[in-house]
Scaffold this motif. Structure first.
Motif, short mmCIF file in Angstrom:
data_model
loop_
_atom_site.label_atom_id
_atom_site.label_comp_id
_atom_site.label_asym_id
_atom_site.label_seq_id
_atom_site.Cartn_x
_atom_site.Cartn_y
_atom_site.Cartn_z
N LEU A 39 -0.79 10.59 -3.47
CA LEU A 39 0.08 9.58 -3.67
C LEU A 39 -0.09 7.75 -3.89
O LEU A 39 0.21 7.21 -4.04
CB LEU A 39 0.32 9.18 -1.93
CG LEU A 39 0.62 10.52 -0.66
CD1 LEU A 39 0.65 9.73 1.21
CD2 LEU A 39 1.92 10.82 -0.56
N SER A 40 -1.57 8.14 -4.00
CA SER A 40 -2.10 6.63 -4.78
C SER A 40 -2.23 7.02 -5.75
O SER A 40 -1.65 6.27 -6.98
CB SER A 40 -3.02 6.23 -4.34
OG SER A 40 -4.91 7.15 -5.12
N GLN A 92 2.65 11.04 4.12
CA GLN A 92 2.36 9.38 4.83
C GLN A 92 1.71 9.46 6.18
O GLN A 92 0.49 8.74 6.84
CB GLN A 92 2.95 8.11 4.55
CG GLN A 92 3.59 8.17 3.42
CD GLN A 92 4.60 6.96 2.39
OE1 GLN A 92 5.47 7.10 3.54
NE2 GLN A 92 4.12 6.13 2.10
N ASN A 93 2.74 9.45 6.81
CA ASN A 93 2.14 9.80 8.69
C ASN A 93 0.63 10.57 9.18
O ASN A 93 -0.15 10.26 9.57
CB ASN A 93 2.95 9.98 9.30
CG ASN A 93 4.19 8.86 9.24
OD1 ASN A 93 4.08 7.99 9.05
ND2 ASN A 93 5.81 9.60 9.38
N THR A 143 -3.80 0.96 -6.46
CA THR A 143 -2.20 1.22 -5.19
C THR A 143 -2.01 1.29 -3.85
O THR A 143 -1.28 1.68 -3.16
CB THR A 143 -2.84 2.34 -5.76
OG1 THR A 143 -2.60 3.94 -5.62
CG2 THR A 143 -1.09 2.39 -7.12
N ILE A 144 -3.30 1.79 -3.04
CA ILE A 144 -4.00 1.32 -1.91
C ILE A 144 -4.76 0.42 -1.17
O ILE A 144 -5.07 -0.45 -1.77
CB ILE A 144 -4.36 2.92 -1.41
CG1 ILE A 144 -5.46 3.04 -1.88
CG2 ILE A 144 -2.90 3.97 -1.78
CD1 ILE A 144 -6.09 4.02 -1.48
N CYS A 180 0.69 -1.37 -0.17
CA CYS A 180 -0.11 -0.30 0.19
C CYS A 180 1.20 1.32 -0.48
O CYS A 180 1.47 1.30 0.75
CB CYS A 180 -0.76 0.30 1.75
SG CYS A 180 -1.77 1.31 1.77
N LEU A 181 0.57 1.75 -0.76
CA LEU A 181 1.24 3.36 -0.72
C LEU A 181 1.57 4.66 -0.02
O LEU A 181 1.55 5.63 0.14
CB LEU A 181 0.82 3.75 -2.20
CG LEU A 181 1.86 2.63 -3.52
CD1 LEU A 181 1.79 4.01 -4.62
CD2 LEU A 181 3.24 2.45 -3.41
N ILE A 182 0.20 3.57 1.08
CA ILE A 182 -0.55 4.89 2.28
C ILE A 182 0.78 4.34 3.62
O ILE A 182 1.23 5.15 4.50
CB ILE A 182 -1.10 5.56 2.20
CG1 ILE A 182 -2.16 6.36 0.68
CG2 ILE A 182 -2.00 6.01 3.29
CD1 ILE A 182 -3.49 6.39 1.06
N CYS A 183 0.35 3.25 3.73
CA CYS A 183 0.40 2.12 4.77
C CYS A 183 1.65 1.46 5.01
O CYS A 183 2.41 1.36 6.18
CB CYS A 183 -0.45 1.93 5.42
SG CYS A 183 -1.26 0.51 4.97
#
Length: 263
Positions: free
Chosen positions: A124-125, A146-147, A64-65, A10-13
């Motif tokens: 981000l995605s 991301q955070n 992507t997530i 995942c491109l976030i977490c």
């Protein structure tokens, strides 16, 4: 625009697992239609656009997530994005119908944290699934973003600045990251633009942005948008003419233009 994928990071977490589709622009903020997608590098400086893009029957989307990030961090805040875009669209229409009675600015109530969290998450995605195939690593540009999307309201205070401006264009633009040089200042920037508002992220204190842009603070309770027509030539940034020492550097896969098309 991208190859098919089922599982990835995942491109976030950063969690590895099943990936889900994220609509960019988010559902609710626009009317989802059939679109044709091209890379920004294929159409910059070209008019009319001769490139045949990839068609999607239901908007521009990226797998992507993960489901948790899609639902909890983006979906939970997309309602604020949808409200802002709908109210701003109404204000814009009213402004240009009765322009002689208005100032150049319009404003509306604004939950800056919820709005920015969703918009940054979608930025981000919006990229190639190839990024999901690699182990995530910490970076000074993306890790704070991301955070912040995952709930840390103070993650970007010392690393990034945020800007918005009026976007009077039919096409949608998502550029996850590019570098721009202007008058010896070189800045890393991200942009997500769709009518009637463009949103950008820049490195802290190095911001490069078009005239007419308004800086957004996470403590803001109102959003101010400059509708002066004098800024229109620069509103498609970075999809604009370069002059003097201006230069742009980007990865093709990280900058997508979507054109709504009729059946």
């Amino acid at each position: 625009m991208h190859t098919e994928i089922v599982r990835g990071h995942c491109l976030i977490c950063g969690t590895y697992g099943r990936l889900t589709w994220d609509h960019v622009p988010p559902q609710g903020s626009i009317t989802i239609t059939k679109v044709e997608q091209v890379h920004l590098t294929e159409v910059m400086g070209v008019d009319p656009v001769p490139v045949k893009g990839v068609k999607s029957p239901n908007g521009s989307k990226f797998k992507t997530i993960c489901k948790a990030c899609n639902s909890n961090h983006l979906g939970a805040n997309d309602q604020e994005v949808a409200r802002v875009y709908k109210e701003l669209t109404s204000l814009v229409a009213n402004h240009f119908a009765y322009a002689s009675n208005h100032l150049d600015y319009v404003s509306l109530p604004f939950d800056a944290v919820r709005f920015c969290r969703a918009m940054i998450g979608h930025i981000l995605s919006a990229t190639s699934v190839d990024e999901c195939k690699r182990e995530p690593v910490e970076t000074p540009y993306f890790t704070p973003l991301q955070n912040f999307v995952m709930g840390d309201n103070f993650a970007i205070g010392n690393t990034h600045d945020l800007y918005c401006w009026f976007y009077p264009h039919r096409h949608h633009l998502s550029a996850k990251m590019f570098a721009f040089k202007n008058r010896r200042n070189i800045c890393t920037i991200s942009v997500l633009s769709f009518f009637p508002l463009a949103f950008s992220i820049t490195e802290k204190g190095k911001g490069i942005y078009p005239s007419g842009a308004t800086k957004v603070e996470l403590t803001d309770d109102r959003l101010y948008v400059n509708l002066s027509s004098g800024h229109f030539p620069y509103s498609g940034f970075p999809f604009t003419h370069l002059s003097d020492d201006q230069m742009i550097l980007m990865s093709t896969a990280q900058a997508i233009v979507s054109y709504p098309i009729k059946e």
